[in-house]
Each structure stands twice: as structure tokens, then as C-alpha cells.
Design an enzyme around this catalytic site. Sequence first.
Site, PDB file in Angstrom:
ATOM      1  N   LEU A   5      -3.700  37.580 -22.168  1.00 19.56           N
ATOM      2  CA  LEU A   5      -2.389  36.926 -22.240  1.00 19.56           C
ATOM      3  C   LEU A   5      -1.660  37.181 -23.550  1.00 19.56           C
ATOM      4  CD1 LEU A   5      -3.314  33.457 -20.699  1.00 19.56           C
ATOM      5  CD2 LEU A   5      -2.456  35.516 -19.554  1.00 19.56           C
ATOM      6  N   HIS A  63       3.487  36.273 -20.886  1.00 19.67           N
ATOM      7  CA  HIS A  63       2.873  35.437 -19.843  1.00 19.67           C
ATOM      8  C   HIS A  63       3.222  33.964 -20.064  1.00 19.67           C
ATOM      9  CE1 HIS A  63      -0.143  38.904 -19.980  1.00 19.67           C
ATOM     10  NE2 HIS A  63       0.208  38.897 -18.714  1.00 19.67           N
ATOM     11  N   GLN A 113       7.899  45.533  -9.303  1.00 14.65           N
ATOM     12  CA  GLN A 113       6.970  44.559  -8.712  1.00 14.65           C
ATOM     13  C   GLN A 113       7.728  43.298  -8.282  1.00 14.65           C
ATOM     14  OE1 GLN A 113       2.872  43.528 -10.250  1.00 14.65           O
ATOM     15  NE2 GLN A 113       4.048  41.936 -11.284  1.00 14.65           N
TER      16      GLN A 113
END
Length: 278
Positions: free
Chosen positions: A33, A37, A153
Site C-alpha cells: 500500500l 490506496h 481498468q
Amino acid sequence: MKIISDITELHDYILALKKSGSTISFVPTMGALHKGHLSLVDIARENSDKVIASIFVNPAQFAAGEDFAKYPRDAERDIAMFRQAGVSVVYMPETDLMYPEGFATAISVGKIGKILEGIPRPHFFDGVALVVNKLFNIVMPDFAVFGEKDYQQLVIVKQLVRDFNIPVKIIGGAIIREDDGLAMSSRNIYLNDHERSIAPFLYKTLLNVREKIIKGDKILQSIDWGRDELLNKGFDKIDYLELRDSITLAETGVLENSRLLAAVRLGSTRLLDNLKVI
Ligand code: AMP
């Protein structure tokens, strides 16, 4: 904060939450992370009562020879960061729980998975869609937050949700950058000092190309200028630098709703970045 790897235990917890009227936001990650994030967790917290995050390095989205085995993993650090950020549950399934023996069903995201990132990795987005679909079924969130860092994505997850009528609202989170402009990424640790000094020029070049296009320079010429600039700054290869429609990712010559998207190679590391034009 709970750490759960079992699906039944997670379902029981989530069904109890739903019964009590709580809304749930979900932040899927592969761990390692960083502040990018955590910004998604902040967005998740603002949108719902509880935040569930997952850490799962999905083998289905790595091709043979990619960095699945050496992908950075540090569960303890990740758990501490999620706890600090106000996550209620971290879901960390084992690989064979997600893909048990006999697992056979596949998803194909179609044409949109074969452009840009899909050119060197034609099955990548099918693997992403598969795991995202499974995670949505397991977590049953009201909202799910994905970063614009992986812009293709994000578009493909929206398509998946639309096509499969999945009752979850997808929220996109802005790209979080280092002070020098480099988009944060778990893979930035692969860069050596020399490569790290070159890396911020990807974002700077995108900004300059955008400026040229907006002030009226021809799109193709501006992009050619950007490609030369990247190679001159020391990037080894440009996989793509393109202007695309921000909703369909189709090639476009129109600036409204367009986005510059780039993938470049620096040594053995591939860097992605993108920028809204107008
Ligand atoms: P990953 O762990 O790389 O699969 O990323 C998990 C989520 O974090 C994805 O939705 C990414 O798009 C998002 N993400 C990764 N880097 C950033 C960043 N620098 N800013 C915002 N979101 C990011």
C-alpha cells in the site's frame, strides 16, 4: 478492524451489517500500500458507513514471466496502514480459496481488453474482471472505489458492472502523486536511483502535451513531440502515448471528454500514467 480470510465468516459479518442498515464501500487492492490506496479508502469512508478492503495478488492477471512471484508483499505493514485509515475489515483470501481445484468459469471483457494495456497482455483484463466479479459477489458492497491510475481498468470495471447488472456503484479516485509528479505505484520500488530521477518526466510530458493540444497545436504532432521528449529524457520504450475518449477509450480527435494515456518502459519497470485533457 477485522482480518478475515474465510468467505462464510465475511458473509456473516456483511449480512449483519446490512441488516443493521449500514452501507458498505469496497476498496480492492493487491497490497504493497501507498497513499494512492489510502486516498481510495478516504473516498470509501466519505460514501458509506463501513469500508471493506481486500488484499489479493491475483494470479489470473499476471502472464507467465511477469512479476507475480516477486510482486511486493508486506501484509503486516498493509494491515497497519488500513487500520490507521479507518477500514473495518481487511479481506485476505488465500489463492486456493479464490481459485479452488475445479474452478473453470472465465470472463471475456471483449474488444476493450485488447487495446492499450491489453496489447502486451491480451488476457490481463479478463483476469481483472474475473477477480473483481468474484470479489463483488463475496463482499456485496454498495460502492466500490477504483483509482484513475489504472484508467482502462476503471472503464472495464464499469462495463462489467453494467453488462452483468451488478448492484454496485463504481467510484473513480484521482491519481495520487509524489511531490515531483510521479504517480504513486507499488512497482515504483523497482526503480533504481537513475530511473527514479527520469520517472517524473512522464507526468511532465503529459502536462506539456496537454498544454500544446489545448493551445491549438495539432494532436498528432503534439503526441509525436511527446514521444520524442520521453525518449530524450531517457525512457527506454514507449508502449503507447495516445489521446482517447475518456468513456469508450476509442481513438478521438475531439478534446472534450478526452484523456491522454501513456505506458512507458524504464529499465525493467513499466510505468503508467494518464491525464484528463478537458
Ligand atoms: P493495485 O494494488 O495496484 O491493484 O491498486 C489497487 C487500487 O489502487 C486500484 O484501483 C488502483 O487504480 C489504485 N491506485 C494505485 N495507485 C494509485 C494512485 N497513485 N492514485 C490513486 N489510486 C491508485
